[in-house]
Design an enzyme around this catalytic site. Structure first.
Site, short mmCIF file in Angstrom:
data_model
loop_
_atom_site.label_atom_id
_atom_site.label_comp_id
_atom_site.label_asym_id
_atom_site.label_seq_id
_atom_site.Cartn_x
_atom_site.Cartn_y
_atom_site.Cartn_z
N LYS A 53 5.14 -10.64 4.67
CA LYS A 53 4.62 -11.88 4.08
C LYS A 53 5.42 -13.07 4.59
O LYS A 53 4.85 -14.11 4.95
CB LYS A 53 4.69 -11.80 2.54
CG LYS A 53 3.63 -10.87 1.97
CD LYS A 53 3.85 -10.56 0.50
CE LYS A 53 2.81 -9.54 0.05
NZ LYS A 53 3.03 -9.02 -1.31
N GLN A 97 7.36 -10.09 -5.89
CA GLN A 97 6.86 -8.80 -5.42
C GLN A 97 6.95 -7.75 -6.54
O GLN A 97 8.00 -7.57 -7.16
CB GLN A 97 7.69 -8.34 -4.20
CG GLN A 97 7.20 -7.06 -3.56
CD GLN A 97 5.81 -7.19 -2.95
OE1 GLN A 97 5.49 -8.16 -2.27
NE2 GLN A 97 4.95 -6.20 -3.19
N ASP A 120 -0.53 -15.27 -6.23
CA ASP A 120 -1.00 -13.89 -6.37
C ASP A 120 -2.23 -13.83 -7.28
O ASP A 120 -2.90 -12.80 -7.35
CB ASP A 120 0.11 -13.02 -6.99
CG ASP A 120 0.68 -12.04 -5.99
OD1 ASP A 120 0.03 -11.80 -4.95
OD2 ASP A 120 1.77 -11.50 -6.25
#
Ligand code: NDP
Length: 296
Positions: A53, A97, A120
């Site tokens: 990412k 994460q 997200d």
């Protein structure tokens, strides 16, 4: 019939190029989007995801802020970091994460992220707005699936869509996106009766159950668009292999279009994260987005 293979690698590369141009435009306007990625602990798979990412966001020209914290980090320290990132002017997107270590409440952490920076798309406000049909940051994997589906067929109105799997990060948001496109949507799960019959009626069939190869060719309506979200590691002929939830060979001779695993949905996920960061930057700064509407 042999299904058209939906090339997620090529689609993600094309999206990445569009994102790079969009970032260039924003940099010229003095509005470089910034993405903060937070990793807690040293789970090897999470480390790889985070590294990818960060690399992709730097390649696209985004400002990248990378926070690696030890597994022993307390929940309150993590929440304090999120508070700082929420307040930081140069941070447009925050990604924590998952999974987090067991002593940290992931729901609490997700809810602490400013919804305007929740790239997200997991914050309850974004989830709620998606179901209300209001502007929302949408979870990256479902968004990637929609972009692939719309790459095959623009107008989905009236089609019957079946999503196998009802998780908060894939199945449910994808069902909402399909509903937004005027599909007639069925969400199937482990308690669904006669799953093969349910799947057989689908013009669009999405497999997101995490069960290697369990959707068989004879469950698929001829000509259907089949999106395989599953990523399963199996051992075949003494070798580790990645396979999806769909029996690829069985599906290939029936479906109209089909995503392979690997090389289908997976590559789109990171591209959609960067897309969400650019969208978040534009909305937060009150400037028009150089990107076309997501999944349009
Ligand atoms: P979850 O385990 O959270 O959810 C799985 C869902 O599948 C549940 O709703 C479950 O039903 C349902 N299910 C399980 N077994 C069956 C069955 N036999 N029949 C019908 N439904 C069943 O998984 P995720 O949504 O997080 O992920 C799904 C898959 O997608 C995984 O393989 C994951 O690795 C992959 N994935 C891929 C991503 C990508 O970038 N390509 C990103 C995220 C996930 P119930 O609710 O009743 O238990």
């Amino acid at each position: 019939m042999s299904a058209v293979l939906i090339n997620g690698v090529a689609a993600a590369r094309q999206l990445h190029d569009e994102l790079c141009s969009a970032v260039e435009t924003l940099v010229e306007r003095g509005a470089t989007p910034g993405l903060a990625v937070v990793l807690v602990g040293d789970d090897p798979a999470s480390s790889v995801y985070v590294r990818n990412k960060v690399r992709r966001s730097v390649e696209a020209g985004l400002r990248s802020f990378h926070h690696e914290l030890p597994a022993s980090t307390s929940e309150s320290d993590l929440l304090a970091l999120i508070k700082r990132l929420n307040a930081a002017e140069d941070v447009d997107g925050i990604l924590v994460q998952l999974p987090l270590p067991p002593h940290i409440d992931a729901q609490k952490v997700t809810a602490a992220i400013d919804p305007a920076k929740d790239v997200d798309g997991f914050h309850p406000i974004n989830v709620g707005n998606l179901s209300l049909g209001a502007p929302a940051l949408v979870a990256c994997t479902p968004l990637g699936c929609m972009l692939l589906i719309k790459g095959v067929r623009k107008d989905l109105a009236g089609l019957s869509a079946v999503v196998v799997g009802r998780s908060n990060i894939v199945g449910k948001p994808l069902a909402q996106l399909l509903l937004r496109e005027n599909c007639t949507v069925t969400i199937a799960h482990s308690r669904t009766k006669d799953l093969p019959l349910v799947c057989c009626g689908a013009d669009i069939l999405v497999a997101a159950a995490g069960r290697a190869g369990f959707i068989r060719g004879d469950w698929i309506k001829p000509g259907a668009i089949v999106i395989d979200v599953g990523i399963n590691r199996i051992e075949r002929d003494g070798k580790q292999q990645l396979v999806g939830d769909v029996d690829f060979e069985g599906a290939r001779s029936v479906a109209g279009a089909l995503t392979p695993v690997p090389g289908g949905v997976g590559p789109m996920t990171i591209a959609c994260l960067l897309r969400n960061t650019i969208e978040a930057a534009c909305r937060r700064r009150g400037i028009s987005s150089p990107l076309a509407n997501a999944a349009d």
